[in-house]
Design a protein around this motif. Structure first.
Motif, PDB file in Angstrom:
ATOM      1  N   PHE A  70       0.815  -1.211   0.000  1.00  0.00           N
ATOM      2  CA  PHE A  70       0.000   0.000   0.000  1.00  0.00           C
ATOM      3  C   PHE A  70       0.852   1.267   0.000  1.00  0.00           C
ATOM      4  O   PHE A  70       0.335   2.353  -0.230  1.00  0.00           O
ATOM      5  CB  PHE A  70      -0.969   0.003   1.178  1.00  0.00           C
ATOM      6  N   GLN A  71       2.150   1.105   0.227  1.00  0.00           N
ATOM      7  CA  GLN A  71       3.075   2.239   0.203  1.00  0.00           C
ATOM      8  C   GLN A  71       3.943   2.251  -1.053  1.00  0.00           C
ATOM      9  O   GLN A  71       4.713   3.179  -1.266  1.00  0.00           O
ATOM     10  CB  GLN A  71       4.005   2.182   1.433  1.00  0.00           C
ATOM     11  N   ASP A  72       3.846   1.210  -1.868  1.00  0.00           N
ATOM     12  CA  ASP A  72       4.720   1.042  -3.030  1.00  0.00           C
ATOM     13  C   ASP A  72       4.079   1.625  -4.294  1.00  0.00           C
ATOM     14  O   ASP A  72       2.933   1.308  -4.608  1.00  0.00           O
ATOM     15  CB  ASP A  72       5.001  -0.459  -3.226  1.00  0.00           C
ATOM     16  N   ALA A  73       4.821   2.435  -5.015  1.00  0.00           N
ATOM     17  CA  ALA A  73       4.288   3.103  -6.218  1.00  0.00           C
ATOM     18  C   ALA A  73       3.880   2.113  -7.307  1.00  0.00           C
ATOM     19  O   ALA A  73       2.833   2.293  -7.952  1.00  0.00           O
ATOM     20  CB  ALA A  73       5.317   4.093  -6.766  1.00  0.00           C
ATOM     21  N   GLU A  74       4.673   1.060  -7.524  1.00  0.00           N
ATOM     22  CA  GLU A  74       4.321   0.081  -8.566  1.00  0.00           C
ATOM     23  C   GLU A  74       3.053  -0.684  -8.205  1.00  0.00           C
ATOM     24  O   GLU A  74       2.211  -0.940  -9.071  1.00  0.00           O
ATOM     25  CB  GLU A  74       5.468  -0.905  -8.781  1.00  0.00           C
ATOM     26  N   CYS A  75       2.915  -1.040  -6.951  1.00  0.00           N
ATOM     27  CA  CYS A  75       1.705  -1.735  -6.505  1.00  0.00           C
ATOM     28  C   CYS A  75       0.488  -0.824  -6.634  1.00  0.00           C
ATOM     29  O   CYS A  75      -0.569  -1.253  -7.101  1.00  0.00           O
ATOM     30  CB  CYS A  75       1.855  -2.209  -5.067  1.00  0.00           C
ATOM     31  N   GLN A  76       0.645   0.412  -6.244  1.00  0.00           N
ATOM     32  CA  GLN A  76      -0.452   1.362  -6.347  1.00  0.00           C
ATOM     33  C   GLN A  76      -0.864   1.580  -7.803  1.00  0.00           C
ATOM     34  O   GLN A  76      -2.044   1.723  -8.107  1.00  0.00           O
ATOM     35  CB  GLN A  76      -0.093   2.682  -5.663  1.00  0.00           C
ATOM     36  N   ALA A  77       0.116   1.575  -8.700  1.00  0.00           N
ATOM     37  CA  ALA A  77      -0.186   1.707 -10.132  1.00  0.00           C
ATOM     38  C   ALA A  77      -0.974   0.491 -10.628  1.00  0.00           C
ATOM     39  O   ALA A  77      -1.908   0.632 -11.430  1.00  0.00           O
ATOM     40  CB  ALA A  77       1.102   1.877 -10.933  1.00  0.00           C
ATOM     41  N   ALA A  78      -0.637  -0.702 -10.146  1.00  0.00           N
ATOM     42  CA  ALA A  78      -1.374  -1.908 -10.538  1.00  0.00           C
ATOM     43  C   ALA A  78      -2.804  -1.854 -10.016  1.00  0.00           C
ATOM     44  O   ALA A  78      -3.756  -2.165 -10.749  1.00  0.00           O
ATOM     45  CB  ALA A  78      -0.656  -3.154 -10.034  1.00  0.00           C
ATOM     46  N   PHE A  79      -2.974  -1.467  -8.750  1.00  0.00           N
ATOM     47  CA  PHE A  79      -4.330  -1.312  -8.197  1.00  0.00           C
ATOM     48  C   PHE A  79      -5.130  -0.295  -9.021  1.00  0.00           C
ATOM     49  O   PHE A  79      -6.303  -0.515  -9.340  1.00  0.00           O
ATOM     50  CB  PHE A  79      -4.277  -0.825  -6.747  1.00  0.00           C
ATOM     51  N   ALA A  80      -4.491   0.811  -9.372  1.00  0.00           N
ATOM     52  CA  ALA A  80      -5.165   1.869 -10.141  1.00  0.00           C
ATOM     53  C   ALA A  80      -5.558   1.374 -11.531  1.00  0.00           C
ATOM     54  O   ALA A  80      -6.640   1.712 -12.035  1.00  0.00           O
ATOM     55  CB  ALA A  80      -4.265   3.103 -10.250  1.00  0.00           C
ATOM     56  N   TYR A  81      -4.689   0.568 -12.151  1.00  0.00           N
ATOM     57  CA  TYR A  81      -5.002   0.025 -13.474  1.00  0.00           C
ATOM     58  C   TYR A  81      -6.277  -0.821 -13.410  1.00  0.00           C
ATOM     59  O   TYR A  81      -7.162  -0.691 -14.268  1.00  0.00           O
ATOM     60  CB  TYR A  81      -3.819  -0.808 -14.001  1.00  0.00           C
TER      61      TYR A  81
END
Length: 104
Positions: A70-81
């Motif tokens: 939840f703090q990682d930019a790549e993970c957040q980008a995947a969730f957003a996608y």
């Protein structure tokens, strides 16, 4: 070891988008110390059910991964996608203890 089983209900018109989403997560789980066993896309049978399996050494390690994701930019980008494409209708998460030959 703990294995997370994810059962997704996906939009059957957006399987390409969901497959892309899955490919985003494969290296991300490894980044946080887990082993991804893959995403499993609809083939025969239901056209809107997909699965994913990945393991961590312990449930505590999985919880650490969740917190850090939840703090990682790549993970957040995947969730957003996934949110942006609306390829996932819903999902359920369960945990299992795998049994291997000669293991405990």
């Amino acid at each position: 070891m703990i294995t997370c089983y994810l059962r997704y209900v996906i939009d059957p018109d957006k399987t390409r988008e969901f497959e892309h989403y899955g490919k985003l997560w494969l290296p991300l789980v490894a980044k946080f110390g887990g082993t991804h066993h893959g995403y499993f896309m609809p083939s025969e049978g239901a056209n809107n059910i997909a699965l994913a399996l990945f393991s961590f050494p312990s449930f505590a390690a999985y919880e650490d991964y969740r917190t850090r994701s939840f703090q990682d930019a790549e993970c957040q980008a995947a969730f957003a996608y996934a949110k942006e494409t609306r390829c996932i209708v819903s999902y359920e998460r369960s945990f299992f203890r795998p049994v291997f030959p000669g293991g405990h």
